[in-house]
Enzyme design. Sequence first.
Site, PDB file in Angstrom:
ATOM      1  NE  ARG A 141      38.918 -30.388  83.562  1.00  0.00           N
ATOM      2  CZ  ARG A 141      39.329 -31.075  84.623  1.00  0.00           C
ATOM      3  NH1 ARG A 141      39.467 -30.483  85.802  1.00  0.00           N
ATOM      4  NH2 ARG A 141      39.590 -32.367  84.519  1.00  0.00           N
TER       5      ARG A 141
ATOM      6  CG  ASN B  29      37.121 -32.843  87.334  1.00  0.00           C
ATOM      7  OD1 ASN B  29      37.888 -32.629  88.267  1.00  0.00           O
ATOM      8  ND2 ASN B  29      37.038 -34.012  86.745  1.00  0.00           N
TER       9      ASN B  29
END
Length: 451
Positions: free
Chosen positions: A291, A289
């Site tokens: 983020r 991920n």
Amino acid sequence: MLRKILIANRGEIALRINRAAHELGIETVAIFSEPDRESLHVRFADEAFCVGPGPVARSYLNIPNILSAALISGADAVHPGYGFLAENARFAEICADHGLTFIGPAPDVIAKMGDKATAKALMHDARVPTTPGTGILSDVGAAVHAARKLRYPVMLKATAGGGGKGMRVVREPGELEHAYATAQAEAEANFKDGRLYLEKLIERPRHIEVQVLGDTFGNVVHVGERDCSVQKPSHQKLIEEAPASELAPATRERLHDIALSAARAVRYTSAGTLEFLVAGDDVFFMEMNTRIQVEHPISEVVHDVDLVREQIRIASGEPLSFAQQDLTTRGHAIECRINAEDPSQNFAPAAGTLSDVALPGGFGVRVDSHIYAGLQIPPYYDSLLAKVVAHGATREEAIRRMDSALAETRIGGVHTTADLCRSVMRDERFIRGGVSIDFLEAFAAPAISGS
Ligand code: MV4
């Protein structure tokens, strides 16, 4: 250092970013949809721009309007938070094209990690252990052949997926054709990309993820792991903890080393998370991920690191403010997500107006939340109301502290997940530790069936 950041998000994460920016002496610009006009993220920011009506496609995903707000306000950077545009490589690129610093990794890294089959191949080449499986399947015939070689049970996955959409467990050959057709259709409908690949099914794994940070000087550190095995049937996380309990020290060390090689292999910058399936001492890369994640606070409290501040520093061209050897893990932290949803109705989102609101506090308790009494919960967005984090010297202490914190939590007007989280804190299997991803399904089954 950056001067002014546009926060392209709402809710608790917009507040979290606003605080980190202000602490660094950076001005903030909020964006909001019409129903979010009275939100705290609007009130706490230095400036705010309405970017459209409630539906996300017309506001929080409306790139032209968000870009206009950034340019009119004179912002020099954009923080996307999580969800919305956070993993949209094109948005990151458009920001750069308009002279705005995107607070996240490079667009090509977002794009590579967003395609799950590409990410897996890349990681395999970097000698990161991946689940035995195939690349993109040309057709159902290729799937039949590959499944026979891998041996059943297997799992079909959509390369554009992640988070469970377009995913099917296949336990025997007779199920494969139907599973292939439905997974492909689901992926096509959700992502306009029906391409699938196949993996050996890992039975009863734990979901363990490693937090990493990379700066523009090539420094990469890990900020330990989180166990996120307590998830809803929809694959949304409900309870997370740091560090992972019942993990052999050698396995933990290997997990950290693997995460560092993975991040270095793509020259990762900013905060990111490598997700793994862990079964016994076996570790398999699942996805990355690109983020800041919802559950980042538990890593912050056990390591005394402000991950959002590091993201902003890195985007400003500053080096990481610490080295790997400066980090120590102190105690244990647990996060419970308090969502506006009804666990007895299969976690159906509950819209409504919050009446009574009292959030917990005290020693070792952190609450990240944007709610107040009278707030109307719009139907358009995710249902997160508050993240309650309890930190203790030991896991037992963190569990007891969370139990008291949840007992103090009063949110009237909507169904929430607070009581369910409290029951988990009192469950003997959870207290023993090391539960697998199947835990909540079995735990919540009586509630879901209504008995
Ligand atoms: C798996 C798996 C078992 N074996 N892959 C779920 C979401 C997506 N990111 C991948 N997922 C899984 N992949 C293999 N080869 C089990 C899951 C899975 C899961 C993973 C983490 C947390 C909760 C989960 C719930 C169901 C399935």
